[in-house]
Design an enzyme around this catalytic site. Structure first.
Site: not given
Length: 488
Positions: A76, A79, A228
């Site tokens: 995303d 990372d 998230y």
């Protein structure tokens, strides 16, 4: 941070009326790079036509911990994790960019479709690997964040996590349904059998999301929070998912679902932040299309709420409540602010397109704004990102004369496996995080988090709030760049 005073308003308006800082070719070059970025974020077995050649295969055993195949998808951000909620949102917005502006993408259309398919292929796997479940995350986030490794080298645990009827996740499931349904529209003509598979899976996943309601961060809080977390709840995703399936099918069952459930699911809530967490503004814009273009009854209110959102962004509107930096950038938060800017540009341009179909306008109290006003504001935001800003820096890596060179991104900051094939371990990689040397791999097209509320930017690898790119920053920008590459 202050809202615009009269002086700032004059400055912003003058910027909207100023001559373009960029040509069509500039926007087309940026479009190419914005799509290329997604190849640098790929996980899995890279294809023969991979253009980002500093990357290699990675995550080839993803899913094996649960005896399923979860190879592929996107990392995303900077990372080596695969979070399902932002990945699905990224795929939805990439698909929406192609749906609305694909005919303007010229030779980049196939690359854009490839970017959509890389996401939808993975989401298909995640949704069909185990009956009655949806896999929503790969990788232990705490172990991953203790390391600084190339994805090709990662040796942290690749744990997998899922939602189910007993551990629901309506938000991530409904967003996955939205992504699959939107992607099915993208491939409806070019690959009808694939499109149908995507759509049927979307319908099944949405049914699962609706029947087993709950926030995925309640079921998986130790894994997805604070990264998230579902702060807005799952109601907005249910309405968003149903809206996309309706767009893909025109099945009146979904129209009735929207009409009967809309208010319970947040249709009356006017929020002014469209993101991976809160889909309400985007849903209202999407549903306004069915009212504006097809006159669908029961959807009139979505035109009103879309106007409310748009009016909140426009300086001079009686409903204006957005915040802008002194240099004219829409400002929401210090962390990864450009995600809100790019998302807003897509909504502005898409709504302008919908208004054009009926020669409509946005009603802001007693003031009205035509579609061209929306496009002017979107263009000012796009131009700011590309370099027309007080710092005279492009926030897209590799575009323009000056752009970030020390982005917070493991793969970009560590020498490529093709140049240094030896394993660079978890702790060994931190020397590259702390180095003052520019990243050895230029992650072309990556849009970073962006400047602060005073237009200041620190090109510092450790300042992840400003220097980390993310897929959901780039995804809506693809559509915006496609528009300006053909119309400026």
């Amino acid at each position: 941070m202050q809202t615009l005073n009269s002086f700032s308003l004059i400055i912003l308006c003058s910027m909207l009326l100023s001559a373009s800082a960029f040509t069509r070719q500039d926007y087309y070059t940026a479009l190419n790079k914005s799509i290329l970025f997604f190849e640098g974020q790929r996980s899995g077995k890279l294809p023969a036509n991979q253009r980002v050649n500093w990357r290699g295969d990675s995550g080839l055993s993803d899913g094996s911990a649960a005896n399923v195949n979860l190879v592929g998808g996107y990392y995303d951000a900077g990372d080596n994790l695969k979070f399902g909620l932002p990945m699905a949102f990224t795929t939805t917005l990439l698909a929406w960019s192609v749906i609305e502006f694909g005919d303007l993408m010229q030779n980049q259309l196939e690359n854009a479709r490839d970017a959509v398919r890389w996401g939808s292929d993975y989401l298909l796997k995640a949704a069909t690997a185990t009956p009655g479940s949806l896999y929503v995350h790969v990788g232990n986030p705490y172990n991953d964040h203790k390391c600084w490794e190339r994805p090709e080298d990662m040796d942290t645990s690749r744990d997998v996590y899922k939602v189910s009827s007993s551990n629901p996740g309506s938000d991530v499931a409904a967003e996955t349904a939205a992504a699959l349904a939107a992607s099915s529209i993208v491939f409806k003509v070019s690959d009808p059998s694939y499109s149908e598979k995507l759509l049927q899976t979307a319908i099944n996943v949405f049914k699962f999301a609706d029947e087993h309601r709950g926030k995925y961060s309640d079921s998986l809080s130790s894994v997805v929070c604070p990264f998230y977390c579902s702060y807005s709840g799952y109601q907005d995703e249910l309405l968003w998912g149903a809206s996309w399936i309706y767009q893909a099918t025109q099945n009146p069952t979904y129209l009735k679902y929207i009409q009967y459930n809309g208010r319970v699911l947040g249709a009356e809530d006017d929020t002014y932040s469209f993101s991976w967490d809160d889909k309400r503004p985007g849903t209202k814009i999407l549903l306004s299309k069915s009212f504006l273009e097809a006159g669908k009854q029961g959807l009139q209110e979505y035109k009103t709420h879309s106007d409310n959102y748009i009016c909140s962004l426009i300086p001079g509107s009686p409903n204006f409540q957005a915040q802008y930096t002194p240099g004219g950038l829409l400002y929401k938060t210090q962390g990864s602010n450009l995600q809100y800017v790019t998302a807003s540009t897509l909504l502005l341009l898409t709504y302008a397109k919908y208004l054009d179909t009926t020669h409509g306008v946005a009603h802001c109290g007693t003031t009205v704004f035509a579609a061209d006003k929306l496009r002017a504001l979107a263009k000012q935001q796009v131009d700011y990102i590309l370099g027309d800003n007080p710092q005279k820096i492009s926030y897209m890596v590799g575009f323009g004369n000056k752009s970030p060179s020390n982005i917070h991104h493991r793969g970009s900051s560590i020498p490529s496996v093709h140049k240094e094939p030896g394993h660079i371990g978890c702790n060994e990689g931190f020397q590259y995080l702390q180095s003052s040397t520019p990243n050895p791999n230029i992650h072309e097209g990556a849009i970073v988090g962006g400047p602060d509320n005073n237009d200041n930017f620190s090109d510092d690898r450790n300042n992840y709030q400003q220097s980390e790119p993310a897929t959901y920053i780039n995804a809506p920008f693809v559509g915006a760049l496609a528009y300006f590459s053909s119309t400026t």
